[in-house]
Write an enzyme that holds these catalytic residues in place. Sequence first.
Site, short mmCIF file in Angstrom:
data_model
loop_
_atom_site.label_atom_id
_atom_site.label_comp_id
_atom_site.label_asym_id
_atom_site.label_seq_id
_atom_site.Cartn_x
_atom_site.Cartn_y
_atom_site.Cartn_z
N HIS A 165 0.80 -1.22 0.00
CA HIS A 165 0.00 0.00 0.00
C HIS A 165 0.84 1.27 0.00
O HIS A 165 0.29 2.37 -0.12
CB HIS A 165 -0.93 0.03 1.22
C1 UD1 Z 1 -1.72 5.36 6.17
C2 UD1 Z 1 -0.39 5.77 6.80
C3 UD1 Z 1 0.62 4.63 6.68
C4 UD1 Z 1 0.04 3.32 7.20
C5 UD1 Z 1 -1.27 3.05 6.49
C6 UD1 Z 1 -1.93 1.76 6.95
C7 UD1 Z 1 0.16 8.16 6.65
C8 UD1 Z 1 1.00 9.15 5.96
N1 UD1 Z 1 0.18 6.94 6.13
O1 UD1 Z 1 -1.50 5.22 4.78
O2 UD1 Z 1 1.77 4.96 7.42
O3 UD1 Z 1 0.96 2.27 6.97
O4 UD1 Z 1 -2.17 4.14 6.73
O5 UD1 Z 1 -3.10 1.51 6.26
O6 UD1 Z 1 -0.47 8.48 7.62
N2 UD1 Z 1 -8.94 5.07 2.24
C9 UD1 Z 1 -10.17 4.46 2.13
N3 UD1 Z 1 -10.73 3.97 3.25
C10 UD1 Z 1 -10.16 4.07 4.47
C11 UD1 Z 1 -8.91 4.70 4.57
C12 UD1 Z 1 -8.30 5.19 3.45
O7 UD1 Z 1 -10.73 4.35 1.05
O8 UD1 Z 1 -10.74 3.63 5.47
C13 UD1 Z 1 -8.29 5.63 1.05
C14 UD1 Z 1 -8.20 7.13 1.12
O9 UD1 Z 1 -9.29 7.70 0.51
C15 UD1 Z 1 -6.94 7.47 0.39
C16 UD1 Z 1 -6.10 6.21 0.53
O10 UD1 Z 1 -6.94 5.18 1.00
O11 UD1 Z 1 -7.17 7.70 -0.98
C17 UD1 Z 1 -4.95 6.44 1.46
O12 UD1 Z 1 -5.38 6.74 2.79
P1 UD1 Z 1 -4.43 7.62 3.74
O13 UD1 Z 1 -5.06 7.77 5.06
O14 UD1 Z 1 -4.04 8.85 3.02
O15 UD1 Z 1 -3.09 6.84 3.91
P2 UD1 Z 1 -2.72 5.29 3.77
O16 UD1 Z 1 -2.16 5.06 2.42
O17 UD1 Z 1 -3.83 4.41 4.25
#
Ligand code: UD1
Length: 381
Positions: free
Chosen positions: A201
């Site tokens: 991811h």
């Molecule tokens: C975040 C953390 C990372 C951790 C990871 C575990 C930061 C910078 N990164 O990354 O360290 O390893 O979580 O999962 O804080 N999304 C959904 N549903 C959700 C959550 C996220 O669809 O419940 C989507 C969001 O819309 C976004 C993408 O996933 O487009 C990324 O989510 P984001 O919270 O930005 O960071 P992660 O890549 O999950």
Amino acid sequence: MRILHVVGARPNFMKVAPVHRALGQHPGVQQTVVHTGQHYDFNMSDVFFQQLGLPAPDFNLQVGSGSHARQTAEIMTRFEPLLLELSPDLVLVYGDVNSTVAAALVCSKLHIRVGHVEAGLRSFDRSMPEEINRMLTDQLADLLFTPSEDGNLNLAREGVSTEQVHLVGNVMIDTLIRMLPAAERQPVPDVPERFALVTLHRPANVDDPAWLQEMLESLKTLAEDLAVIFPVHPRTRDQIAKLGQNGCGACGLTLLDPLPYLTFLALQRKATVVITDSGGIQEETTFLGIPCLTVRENTERPITLETGTNTLVGRDTRRLLAETEAILNGRPRTGRIPPLWDGHAAERIVHVILNLHGDVPEDEWRGEKGKVFPCVSKTVS
Ligand code: UD1
């Protein structure tokens, strides 16, 4: 004593659970859980609260997704008035996600003490958003709880006073040890005897379409020899969808939605090999003695390479295939469990906190079974 925990993203929930539980043994401690809402899907958040026995968060800031600046700023803006209202004695933040640094920054400006759980880890790769979050949080924190000695060395190098740093062990492993019996009883998806368990991811792996395509092709090659089970993070799901036909998710790979903690743990302990870019999974496989191939050029968890079962394969799919083949041919890396990854890290944290607070009698800060688990104070030169 009023303690406020701030969590926001999936890996935070396994870390707060044992600390919340250990603090819950002390009637003099009042706890509040604030969820920033960085992760909001049921299977990225709520299911973890259910399975880990955490009470529902007292407050949810519901910040949702956004760019790093927007997400971090939104957390800060919504957290500040709440913090002013609650005025806790100590705020605990966990790991290295945007919620961690955002909350620490708000606290430090309001002169509210911050404890960082999982302090001191460094990949020395500033292109990772998590590395920036780690470095800044550690500079802001008053109390730093490290999972392994490399963390103490990194903090000493960055000028953090050794008096603030406590080597306590790994809270994620506390949760793993507690949940393992339940995971062993857990019905798992129908998997063959030999399988690779995959999670990817990180932006560096999934936001570059050419590299993501190459990774998927390699996984399909692996799938000719063993089943490939791939629970897909929402970020990765969206990026695979953007690849269109070429992504060909169905071609021999078993793509699943993100899994609940117990199901994932049950699969991990049975996997022939785990292929990942996660931080926590490198640690969990080391504890379980399962070979782990990490698709990154570096790791902030070097102890998993030095004493555990982890191997960095970098951005090199030929290496990934060769290392997997070696494992399938019976030449997996063996490892040892690092010191203090013993299920008692949270009790050591509680010991430090209550001792510092000073007005709690000794029998109040004893561990669950009446034992004391003092943290190891290390003087790092
Ligand atoms: C975040 C953390 C990372 C951790 C990871 C575990 C930061 C910078 N990164 O990354 O360290 O390893 O979580 O999962 O804080 N999304 C959904 N549903 C959700 C959550 C996220 O669809 O419940 C989507 C969001 O819309 C976004 C993408 O996933 O487009 C990324 O989510 P984001 O919270 O930005 O960071 P992660 O890549 O999950």
